[in-house]
Design a protein around this motif. Structure first.
Motif, PDB file in Angstrom:
ATOM      1  N   ILE A 101      -6.733  14.988  22.229  1.00 13.20           N
ATOM      2  CA  ILE A 101      -6.989  15.231  20.799  1.00 13.20           C
ATOM      3  C   ILE A 101      -6.306  14.110  20.018  1.00 13.20           C
ATOM      4  O   ILE A 101      -5.073  13.992  20.016  1.00 13.20           O
ATOM      5  CB  ILE A 101      -6.461  16.615  20.352  1.00 13.20           C
ATOM      6  N   ARG A 102      -7.093  13.315  19.376  1.00 17.83           N
ATOM      7  CA  ARG A 102      -6.531  12.148  18.717  1.00 17.83           C
ATOM      8  C   ARG A 102      -7.461  11.778  17.570  1.00 17.83           C
ATOM      9  O   ARG A 102      -8.404  10.996  17.736  1.00 17.83           O
ATOM     10  CB  ARG A 102      -6.439  11.017  19.745  1.00 17.83           C
ATOM     11  N   PRO A 103      -7.229  12.374  16.367  1.00 17.44           N
ATOM     12  CA  PRO A 103      -8.122  12.082  15.239  1.00 17.44           C
ATOM     13  C   PRO A 103      -7.792  10.735  14.590  1.00 17.44           C
ATOM     14  O   PRO A 103      -6.929   9.999  15.050  1.00 17.44           O
ATOM     15  CB  PRO A 103      -7.849  13.238  14.282  1.00 17.44           C
ATOM     16  N   LEU A 104      -8.495  10.435  13.533  1.00 15.64           N
ATOM     17  CA  LEU A 104      -8.287   9.184  12.810  1.00 15.64           C
ATOM     18  C   LEU A 104      -7.750   9.473  11.415  1.00 15.64           C
ATOM     19  O   LEU A 104      -7.883  10.581  10.907  1.00 15.64           O
ATOM     20  CB  LEU A 104      -9.624   8.446  12.659  1.00 15.64           C
ATOM     21  N   ALA A 105      -7.174   8.458  10.802  1.00 13.59           N
ATOM     22  CA  ALA A 105      -6.808   8.558   9.386  1.00 13.59           C
ATOM     23  C   ALA A 105      -7.380   7.333   8.685  1.00 13.59           C
ATOM     24  O   ALA A 105      -7.524   6.267   9.304  1.00 13.59           O
ATOM     25  CB  ALA A 105      -5.298   8.587   9.233  1.00 13.59           C
ATOM     26  N   GLU A 106      -7.736   7.513   7.438  1.00 17.29           N
ATOM     27  CA  GLU A 106      -8.173   6.340   6.674  1.00 17.29           C
ATOM     28  C   GLU A 106      -6.924   5.662   6.116  1.00 17.29           C
ATOM     29  O   GLU A 106      -6.131   6.300   5.415  1.00 17.29           O
ATOM     30  CB  GLU A 106      -9.096   6.777   5.529  1.00 17.29           C
ATOM     31  N   TYR A 107      -6.751   4.398   6.417  1.00 14.30           N
ATOM     32  CA  TYR A 107      -5.559   3.679   5.968  1.00 14.30           C
ATOM     33  C   TYR A 107      -5.675   3.386   4.472  1.00 14.30           C
ATOM     34  O   TYR A 107      -6.694   2.849   4.010  1.00 14.30           O
ATOM     35  CB  TYR A 107      -5.409   2.373   6.757  1.00 14.30           C
ATOM     36  N   THR A 108      -4.653   3.762   3.703  1.00 11.80           N
ATOM     37  CA  THR A 108      -4.690   3.534   2.252  1.00 11.80           C
ATOM     38  C   THR A 108      -3.463   2.743   1.774  1.00 11.80           C
ATOM     39  O   THR A 108      -3.201   2.671   0.583  1.00 11.80           O
ATOM     40  CB  THR A 108      -4.750   4.883   1.489  1.00 11.80           C
ATOM     41  N   GLY A 109      -2.717   2.177   2.718  1.00 13.22           N
ATOM     42  CA  GLY A 109      -1.509   1.444   2.349  1.00 13.22           C
ATOM     43  C   GLY A 109      -1.823   0.002   1.970  1.00 13.22           C
ATOM     44  O   GLY A 109      -2.983  -0.409   1.893  1.00 13.22           O
ATOM     45  N   PRO A 110      -0.773  -0.808   1.725  1.00 19.52           N
ATOM     46  CA  PRO A 110      -0.975  -2.213   1.331  1.00 19.52           C
ATOM     47  C   PRO A 110      -1.620  -3.031   2.454  1.00 19.52           C
ATOM     48  O   PRO A 110      -1.511  -2.665   3.621  1.00 19.52           O
ATOM     49  CB  PRO A 110       0.448  -2.710   1.045  1.00 19.52           C
ATOM     50  N   VAL A 111      -2.276  -4.109   2.073  1.00 21.63           N
ATOM     51  CA  VAL A 111      -2.939  -4.958   3.082  1.00 21.63           C
ATOM     52  C   VAL A 111      -2.473  -6.412   2.922  1.00 21.63           C
ATOM     53  O   VAL A 111      -1.902  -6.794   1.893  1.00 21.63           O
ATOM     54  CB  VAL A 111      -4.489  -4.902   2.958  1.00 21.63           C
ATOM     55  N   ASN A 112      -2.745  -7.223   3.942  1.00 16.47           N
ATOM     56  CA  ASN A 112      -2.485  -8.668   3.912  1.00 16.47           C
ATOM     57  C   ASN A 112      -1.051  -9.014   3.522  1.00 16.47           C
ATOM     58  O   ASN A 112      -0.813  -9.962   2.764  1.00 16.47           O
ATOM     59  CB  ASN A 112      -3.459  -9.370   2.944  1.00 16.47           C
ATOM     60  N   GLN A 113      -0.111  -8.266   3.963  1.00 16.55           N
ATOM     61  CA  GLN A 113       1.301  -8.559   3.681  1.00 16.55           C
ATOM     62  C   GLN A 113       1.753  -9.701   4.591  1.00 16.55           C
ATOM     63  O   GLN A 113       1.341  -9.767   5.748  1.00 16.55           O
ATOM     64  CB  GLN A 113       2.145  -7.322   3.985  1.00 16.55           C
ATOM     65  N   ARG A 114       2.594 -10.558   4.100  1.00 13.95           N
ATOM     66  CA  ARG A 114       3.128 -11.641   4.939  1.00 13.95           C
ATOM     67  C   ARG A 114       4.595 -11.333   5.234  1.00 13.95           C
ATOM     68  O   ARG A 114       5.337 -10.916   4.346  1.00 13.95           O
ATOM     69  CB  ARG A 114       3.023 -12.986   4.225  1.00 13.95           C
ATOM     70  N   TYR A 115       4.962 -11.549   6.444  1.00 17.99           N
ATOM     71  CA  TYR A 115       6.354 -11.293   6.833  1.00 17.99           C
ATOM     72  C   TYR A 115       7.279 -12.311   6.158  1.00 17.99           C
ATOM     73  O   TYR A 115       7.029 -13.520   6.207  1.00 17.99           O
ATOM     74  CB  TYR A 115       6.521 -11.388   8.359  1.00 17.99           C
ATOM     75  N   VAL A 116       8.342 -11.819   5.494  1.00 11.05           N
ATOM     76  CA  VAL A 116       9.320 -12.686   4.836  1.00 11.05           C
ATOM     77  C   VAL A 116      10.665 -12.454   5.512  1.00 11.05           C
ATOM     78  O   VAL A 116      11.073 -11.302   5.699  1.00 11.05           O
ATOM     79  CB  VAL A 116       9.408 -12.326   3.328  1.00 11.05           C
ATOM     80  N   ALA A 117      11.320 -13.510   5.893  1.00  7.55           N
ATOM     81  CA  ALA A 117      12.608 -13.378   6.580  1.00  7.55           C
ATOM     82  C   ALA A 117      13.568 -12.566   5.717  1.00  7.55           C
ATOM     83  O   ALA A 117      13.531 -12.653   4.475  1.00  7.55           O
ATOM     84  CB  ALA A 117      13.188 -14.755   6.859  1.00  7.55           C
ATOM     85  N   ILE A 118      14.433 -11.813   6.356  1.00 10.55           N
ATOM     86  CA  ILE A 118      15.259 -10.835   5.627  1.00 10.55           C
ATOM     87  C   ILE A 118      16.105 -11.485   4.530  1.00 10.55           C
ATOM     88  O   ILE A 118      16.273 -10.916   3.444  1.00 10.55           O
ATOM     89  CB  ILE A 118      16.106 -10.015   6.628  1.00 10.55           C
ATOM     90  N   ASP A 119      16.585 -12.721   4.746  1.00  8.33           N
ATOM     91  CA  ASP A 119      17.428 -13.359   3.735  1.00  8.33           C
ATOM     92  C   ASP A 119      16.628 -13.801   2.507  1.00  8.33           C
ATOM     93  O   ASP A 119      17.203 -14.107   1.459  1.00  8.33           O
ATOM     94  CB  ASP A 119      18.131 -14.585   4.341  1.00  8.33           C
ATOM     95  N   ASN A 120      15.318 -13.859   2.638  1.00  8.88           N
ATOM     96  CA  ASN A 120      14.478 -14.298   1.507  1.00  8.88           C
ATOM     97  C   ASN A 120      13.814 -13.142   0.750  1.00  8.88           C
ATOM     98  O   ASN A 120      12.962 -13.380  -0.100  1.00  8.88           O
ATOM     99  CB  ASN A 120      13.383 -15.240   2.016  1.00  8.88           C
ATOM    100  N   ARG A 121      14.163 -11.877   1.081  1.00  7.84           N
ATOM    101  CA  ARG A 121      13.494 -10.761   0.390  1.00  7.84           C
ATOM    102  C   ARG A 121      14.173 -10.417  -0.921  1.00  7.84           C
ATOM    103  O   ARG A 121      15.387 -10.573  -1.033  1.00  7.84           O
ATOM    104  CB  ARG A 121      13.514  -9.520   1.291  1.00  7.84           C
TER     105      ARG A 121
END
Ligand code: COA
Length: 377
Positions: free
Chosen positions: A357-377
């Motif tokens: 049993i493994r349903p789906l969810a529609e993703y509604t979160g942010p998209v196309n995020q770029r990883y930023v190093a922790i010291d630059n956040r």
């Protein structure tokens, strides 16, 4: 939250996710059947043991088959000494369901067949868990009160034995029969949340104890098995008949939910509530303690008049259990004493024809995020 693109059935409301031969609910007509037998018929004529056989095997037992099941259940009620020792050592629970969840999980460590997934071993584990759930709940109640657990009495049926282990005296036959009927009524209810949780766990081909542990965690919630306890706490807070109406009015004005009312599937009266209403009244009359039934009736009248919402299984089981002398904090564990029959029947059915049993969810979160190093956040 973003607007849904796909049709999302929040809470899986109205979604049919499987076929099952075990239990049917007709929410429009308030009809509940186990394997085609009407719950009203079972409540009048049957016993919990017979209902267990019916749920597990898909048909009514013959005399010899029922005798064998009764013997097996009574032979397996005893708990391992290690489980009783663990029960004594656990810190005081904030809620008894925490302890029950922990101990049911722990039982697998003492079950030599815990990891045996053969149908025969799973049936034997289902039987042991059903036999032991009542012993665990009664032992918990005794230890919590600083009393010694009472060993099961093999001459008593499942319902009478539970009341005996809880209170230390053989129950009045009327009390034992009322509790037997309550156990029948709670034994299964199709794909309710806890049964669904058990089936999801079983669908990964995890073991039976894991599936039942998932179910217990799910039953605990106040929107599911926790409601019966909340109902009694509300009735106790109301205290007197004259306070019932203003109390409920106040709750409704605050847009609060009144526990023991409403149902996802029933749009008319829950047929179990019909039986439990009469049980609550009969018990109240016989014991000369009608007060809790009368307050319940006043609350129910108000809910129907003001909200057109019917009582569910939890509403009248509260006042019935109270008159039976079952401590309020045990109401949800007592639900598990019965529902273990349905949970195990469903897990066996899931194993017999498994699909993850493994349903789906529609993703509604942010998209196309770029990883930023922790010291630059
Ligand atoms: N008291 C007051 N109003 C209630 C209610 C209750 N017990 N049950 C449902 N309603 C109202 C809701 O407020 C909602 O009204 P709205 O549409 O104006 O917002 C509407 O009826 C639908 O309720 P909802 O909670 O969305 O339905 P659901 O199908 O998701 O939930 C229950 C079903 C059982 C969770 C819900 O009825 C409930 O919370 N009941 C109380 C808990 C309980 O007794 N649980 C045991 C179930 S056997």
């Amino acid at each position: 939250m973003a607007e849904a693109k796909a049709e999302v059935k929040v809470g899986l409301q109205g979604v049919i996710i499987a076929q099952s031969d075990i239990c049917s609910i007709d929410g429009e007509h308030g009809k509940l059947t186990y394997r085609g037998y009407d719950i009203h018929d079972l409540a009048v004529h049957s016993t919990f043991e017979e209902a267990v056989y019916l749920l597990w095997h898909g048909r009514m037992p013959g005399r010899k088959e029922l005798d064998t099941l009764q013997e097996e259940l009574s032979e397996n009620r005893q708990l391992a000494g290690e489980i009783l020792a663990l029960l004594r050592e656990l810190p005081p629970a904030q809620h008894p369901m925490e302890t029950l969840r922990t101990l049911i999980s722990a039982l697998s460590l003492y079950d030599p067949e815990a990891e045996d997934m053969s149908p025969e071993a799973n049936r034997r584990k289902a039987m042991r868990l059903t036999a032991q759930m009542g012993t665990l709940v009664a032992a918990f109640a005794r230890v919590r009160n600083g009393e010694e657990p009472i060993a099961p009495d093999p001459t008593l049926n499942h319902a009478a034995n539970f009341l005996y282990m809880l209170k230390g005296e053989t129950p009045h036959p009327g009390d034992a029969r009322s509790f037997d009927v309550a156990l029948i009524l709670h034994a299964d209810h199709s794909f309710n949340a806890s049964t669904f949780a058990a089936r999801v766990t079983a669908s990964t081909l995890s073991d039976l104890h894991s599936a039942i542990t998932s179910a217990i965690g799910t039953l605990k919630g106040p929107l599911h098995g926790g409601a019966n306890e909340q109902v009694m706490r509300m009735l106790l807070e109301i205290g007197t008949l004259d306070r019932a109406e203003p109390f409920v009015r106040n709750l409704l004005e605050q847009k609060a939910k009144v526990m023991g009312f409403g149902h996802r599937v029933y749009h008319t009266e829950d047929p179990r509530a019909t039986v439990l209403r009469k049980m609550s009244e009969d018990l109240g009359r016989r014991t000369g303690n009608l007060k809790w039934f009368e307050i319940s009736r006043a609350v129910e009248n108000m809910m129907i008049r003001e909200k057109k919402i019917n009582a569910n299984v939890d509403f009248y089981s509260a006042s019935a259990y109270y008159v039976l002398g079952i401590p309020v904090e045990l109401y949800t564990p007592v639900f598990a004493v019965s529902r273990i029959a349905g949970w195990t029947a469903h897990v066996l059915e899931q194993y017999a024809n498994n699909k993850l049993i493994r349903p789906l969810a529609e993703y509604t979160g942010p998209v196309n995020q770029r990883y930023v190093a922790i010291d630059n956040r």
